[in-house]
Design a protein around this motif. Structure first.
Motif, PDB file in Angstrom:
ATOM      1  N   ARG A 166      -1.407   8.360  -2.123  1.00 48.13           N
ATOM      2  CA  ARG A 166      -1.542   9.163  -3.340  1.00 48.13           C
ATOM      3  C   ARG A 166      -2.392  10.380  -2.991  1.00 48.13           C
ATOM      4  O   ARG A 166      -3.460  10.256  -2.389  1.00 48.13           O
ATOM      5  CB  ARG A 166      -2.231   8.349  -4.440  1.00 48.13           C
ATOM      6  CG  ARG A 166      -2.419   9.154  -5.731  1.00 48.13           C
ATOM      7  CD  ARG A 166      -3.115   8.365  -6.793  1.00 48.13           C
ATOM      8  NE  ARG A 166      -4.507   8.171  -6.384  1.00 48.13           N
ATOM      9  CZ  ARG A 166      -5.311   7.241  -6.878  1.00 48.13           C
ATOM     10  NH1 ARG A 166      -4.878   6.383  -7.771  1.00 48.13           N
ATOM     11  NH2 ARG A 166      -6.554   7.138  -6.458  1.00 48.13           N
ATOM     12  N   VAL A 207      -3.589   3.508  -1.905  1.00 43.67           N
ATOM     13  CA  VAL A 207      -3.768   2.672  -3.085  1.00 43.67           C
ATOM     14  C   VAL A 207      -2.991   1.368  -2.944  1.00 43.67           C
ATOM     15  O   VAL A 207      -1.957   1.311  -2.292  1.00 43.67           O
ATOM     16  CB  VAL A 207      -3.336   3.391  -4.379  1.00 43.67           C
ATOM     17  CG1 VAL A 207      -4.227   4.578  -4.659  1.00 43.67           C
ATOM     18  CG2 VAL A 207      -1.893   3.800  -4.323  1.00 43.67           C
ATOM     19  N   ASP A 208      -3.527   0.333  -3.558  1.00 41.02           N
ATOM     20  CA  ASP A 208      -2.863  -0.960  -3.644  1.00 41.02           C
ATOM     21  C   ASP A 208      -1.883  -0.847  -4.813  1.00 41.02           C
ATOM     22  O   ASP A 208      -2.301  -0.655  -5.957  1.00 41.02           O
ATOM     23  CB  ASP A 208      -3.916  -2.039  -3.901  1.00 41.02           C
ATOM     24  CG  ASP A 208      -3.351  -3.438  -3.965  1.00 41.02           C
ATOM     25  OD1 ASP A 208      -2.215  -3.613  -4.471  1.00 41.02           O
ATOM     26  OD2 ASP A 208      -4.043  -4.360  -3.531  1.00 41.02           O
ATOM     27  N   VAL A 242     -13.839   2.635   1.134  1.00 41.53           N
ATOM     28  CA  VAL A 242     -12.785   2.988   0.190  1.00 41.53           C
ATOM     29  C   VAL A 242     -11.881   4.022   0.874  1.00 41.53           C
ATOM     30  O   VAL A 242     -12.367   5.018   1.410  1.00 41.53           O
ATOM     31  CB  VAL A 242     -13.369   3.541  -1.123  1.00 41.53           C
ATOM     32  CG1 VAL A 242     -12.262   3.885  -2.100  1.00 41.53           C
ATOM     33  CG2 VAL A 242     -14.338   2.530  -1.738  1.00 41.53           C
ATOM     34  N   ASP A 300      -5.048  12.998  -3.647  1.00 41.50           N
ATOM     35  CA  ASP A 300      -6.206  13.182  -4.523  1.00 41.50           C
ATOM     36  C   ASP A 300      -6.414  14.663  -4.805  1.00 41.50           C
ATOM     37  O   ASP A 300      -6.582  15.075  -5.936  1.00 41.50           O
ATOM     38  CB  ASP A 300      -7.473  12.617  -3.882  1.00 41.50           C
ATOM     39  CG  ASP A 300      -7.481  11.097  -3.877  1.00 41.50           C
ATOM     40  OD1 ASP A 300      -6.827  10.497  -4.746  1.00 41.50           O
ATOM     41  OD2 ASP A 300      -8.149  10.515  -3.015  1.00 41.50           O
ATOM     42  N   TYR A 317       0.828  -1.203   0.000  1.00 39.77           N
ATOM     43  CA  TYR A 317       0.000   0.000   0.000  1.00 39.77           C
ATOM     44  C   TYR A 317       0.865   1.256   0.000  1.00 39.77           C
ATOM     45  O   TYR A 317       1.923   1.298   0.613  1.00 39.77           O
ATOM     46  CB  TYR A 317      -0.930   0.004   1.221  1.00 39.77           C
ATOM     47  CG  TYR A 317      -1.829  -1.196   1.242  1.00 39.77           C
ATOM     48  CD1 TYR A 317      -2.941  -1.271   0.404  1.00 39.77           C
ATOM     49  CD2 TYR A 317      -1.564  -2.284   2.061  1.00 39.77           C
ATOM     50  CE1 TYR A 317      -3.764  -2.386   0.393  1.00 39.77           C
ATOM     51  CE2 TYR A 317      -2.381  -3.399   2.067  1.00 39.77           C
ATOM     52  CZ  TYR A 317      -3.471  -3.452   1.229  1.00 39.77           C
ATOM     53  OH  TYR A 317      -4.288  -4.558   1.219  1.00 39.77           O
ATOM     54  N   THR A 339      -2.443  -3.273  -7.817  1.00 40.23           N
ATOM     55  CA  THR A 339      -3.583  -3.080  -8.731  1.00 40.23           C
ATOM     56  C   THR A 339      -3.739  -1.639  -9.206  1.00 40.23           C
ATOM     57  O   THR A 339      -4.406  -1.388 -10.199  1.00 40.23           O
ATOM     58  CB  THR A 339      -4.903  -3.485  -8.049  1.00 40.23           C
ATOM     59  OG1 THR A 339      -5.174  -2.573  -6.976  1.00 40.23           O
ATOM     60  CG2 THR A 339      -4.848  -4.911  -7.533  1.00 40.23           C
ATOM     61  N   GLY A 340      -3.176  -0.687  -8.451  1.00 37.67           N
ATOM     62  CA  GLY A 340      -3.338   0.728  -8.775  1.00 37.67           C
ATOM     63  C   GLY A 340      -4.667   1.307  -8.315  1.00 37.67           C
ATOM     64  O   GLY A 340      -4.953   2.476  -8.544  1.00 37.67           O
ATOM     65  N   GLN A 341      -5.483   0.495  -7.664  1.00 36.34           N
ATOM     66  CA  GLN A 341      -6.810   0.915  -7.219  1.00 36.34           C
ATOM     67  C   GLN A 341      -6.783   1.341  -5.751  1.00 36.34           C
ATOM     68  O   GLN A 341      -5.963   0.863  -4.976  1.00 36.34           O
ATOM     69  CB  GLN A 341      -7.802  -0.239  -7.382  1.00 36.34           C
ATOM     70  CG  GLN A 341      -7.985  -0.700  -8.803  1.00 36.34           C
ATOM     71  CD  GLN A 341      -8.566   0.392  -9.672  1.00 36.34           C
ATOM     72  OE1 GLN A 341      -9.551   1.036  -9.320  1.00 36.34           O
ATOM     73  NE2 GLN A 341      -7.938   0.633 -10.821  1.00 36.34           N
ATOM     74  N   PRO A 342      -7.709   2.232  -5.352  1.00 41.39           N
ATOM     75  CA  PRO A 342      -7.811   2.575  -3.931  1.00 41.39           C
ATOM     76  C   PRO A 342      -8.097   1.326  -3.101  1.00 41.39           C
ATOM     77  O   PRO A 342      -8.849   0.446  -3.527  1.00 41.39           O
ATOM     78  CB  PRO A 342      -8.991   3.545  -3.863  1.00 41.39           C
ATOM     79  CG  PRO A 342      -9.097   4.114  -5.240  1.00 41.39           C
ATOM     80  CD  PRO A 342      -8.670   2.993  -6.160  1.00 41.39           C
TER      81      PRO A 342
END
Length: 63
Positions: A8, A18-19, A32, A10, A5, A22-25
């Motif tokens: 980032r 973010v993971d 989330v 925002d 983790y 995966t690049g996802q939150p």
């Protein structure tokens, strides 16, 4: 072991966790990890990475 983790930004003074795989939150307990204060995000990302490392170490020992 690489950290799973990362932080980032925002918006100014608004952070997400973010993971990195995966690049996802990240999602914890159906929440989330976005819109967090810098302090809250820093504390949480440390806890999440420690927990992830412990899980991976246990999995490696089990084989």
């Amino acid at each position: 072991m690489a950290n799973r983790y990362a932080l980032r930004m925002d918006l100014p003074q608004s952070w997400a966790i973010v993971d990195v795989f995966t690049g996802q939150p990240a999602v914890i307990r159906q929440k989330v990890m976005v819109g967090m204060s810098p302090r809250e995000a820093e504390d949480m990302v440390v806890q999440m990475n420690v927990g992830d490392i412990r899980r991976r170490e246990r999995a490696e020992r089990k084989g």
